[in-house]
Design a protein around this motif. Sequence first.
Motif, PDB file in Angstrom:
ATOM      1  N   TYR A   1       0.819  -1.208   0.000  1.00 44.50           N
ATOM      2  CA  TYR A   1       0.000   0.000   0.000  1.00 44.50           C
ATOM      3  C   TYR A   1       0.855   1.262   0.000  1.00 44.50           C
ATOM      4  CZ  TYR A   1      -4.273  -2.628   0.968  1.00 44.50           C
ATOM      5  OH  TYR A   1      -5.342  -3.469   0.886  1.00 44.50           O
ATOM      6  N   LYS A   2       1.937   1.274   0.763  1.00 44.99           N
ATOM      7  CA  LYS A   2       2.754   2.482   0.907  1.00 44.99           C
ATOM      8  C   LYS A   2       3.726   2.705  -0.242  1.00 44.99           C
ATOM      9  CE  LYS A   2       2.843   2.221   5.934  1.00 44.99           C
ATOM     10  NZ  LYS A   2       3.701   1.932   7.079  1.00 44.99           N
ATOM     11  N   GLU A   3       4.402   1.655  -0.675  1.00 49.68           N
ATOM     12  CA  GLU A   3       5.535   1.814  -1.581  1.00 49.68           C
ATOM     13  C   GLU A   3       5.265   1.504  -3.045  1.00 49.68           C
ATOM     14  OE1 GLU A   3       8.375   3.150  -0.543  1.00 49.68           O
ATOM     15  OE2 GLU A   3       7.591   3.233   1.499  1.00 49.68           O
ATOM     16  N   ALA A   4       4.294   0.690  -3.331  1.00 47.09           N
ATOM     17  CA  ALA A   4       4.097   0.238  -4.709  1.00 47.09           C
ATOM     18  C   ALA A   4       3.892   1.386  -5.681  1.00 47.09           C
ATOM     19  CB  ALA A   4       2.934  -0.744  -4.779  1.00 47.09           C
TER      20      ALA A   4
ATOM     21  N   GLY B   1       6.152   2.789  -9.053  1.00 47.91           N
ATOM     22  CA  GLY B   1       5.575   2.686 -10.392  1.00 47.91           C
ATOM     23  C   GLY B   1       4.612   1.539 -10.565  1.00 47.91           C
ATOM     24  N   LEU B   2       4.275   0.838  -9.513  1.00 47.53           N
ATOM     25  CA  LEU B   2       3.312  -0.255  -9.586  1.00 47.53           C
ATOM     26  C   LEU B   2       1.931   0.330  -9.304  1.00 47.53           C
ATOM     27  CD1 LEU B   2       3.055  -3.274 -10.004  1.00 47.53           C
ATOM     28  CD2 LEU B   2       3.431  -3.583  -7.569  1.00 47.53           C
ATOM     29  N   LYS B   3       1.083   0.348 -10.310  1.00 44.85           N
ATOM     30  CA  LYS B   3      -0.211   1.015 -10.200  1.00 44.85           C
ATOM     31  C   LYS B   3      -1.290   0.083  -9.661  1.00 44.85           C
ATOM     32  CE  LYS B   3       0.844   3.913 -14.117  1.00 44.85           C
ATOM     33  NZ  LYS B   3       0.533   4.205 -15.510  1.00 44.85           N
TER      34      LYS B   3
ATOM     35  N   TRP C   1       6.710  -5.017 -13.891  1.00 42.99           N
ATOM     36  CA  TRP C   1       7.459  -4.255 -12.891  1.00 42.99           C
ATOM     37  C   TRP C   1       8.596  -5.103 -12.332  1.00 42.99           C
ATOM     38  CZ3 TRP C   1       8.193  -4.960  -7.602  1.00 42.99           C
ATOM     39  CH2 TRP C   1       8.782  -3.903  -6.947  1.00 42.99           C
ATOM     40  N   LEU C   2       8.304  -6.367 -12.051  1.00 43.93           N
ATOM     41  CA  LEU C   2       9.344  -7.263 -11.541  1.00 43.93           C
ATOM     42  C   LEU C   2      10.493  -7.409 -12.533  1.00 43.93           C
ATOM     43  CD1 LEU C   2       7.524 -10.232  -9.807  1.00 43.93           C
ATOM     44  CD2 LEU C   2       9.211  -8.706  -8.811  1.00 43.93           C
TER      45      LEU C   2
END
Length: 56
Positions: A18-21, A25-27, A49-50
């Motif tokens: 929730y905080k970092e994604a 750039g992970l939408k 993304w990975l």
Amino acid sequence: MDSTEVATMLNMSRSWVYKEASKLGLKGYKLGRGRNAKVLYKKTEVFQWLEQQKIH
């Protein structure tokens, strides 16, 4: 994929997702309103993304 599935796949906590994604750039896609809203992620975007995180 929901936040729990993404967290498990990345071996991180759900709160980290929730905080970092979004910062990385992970939408996420929010379904619903308020505290009970569910955040979902497209599996293809998570894998993309990975792939970008790969160390060459």
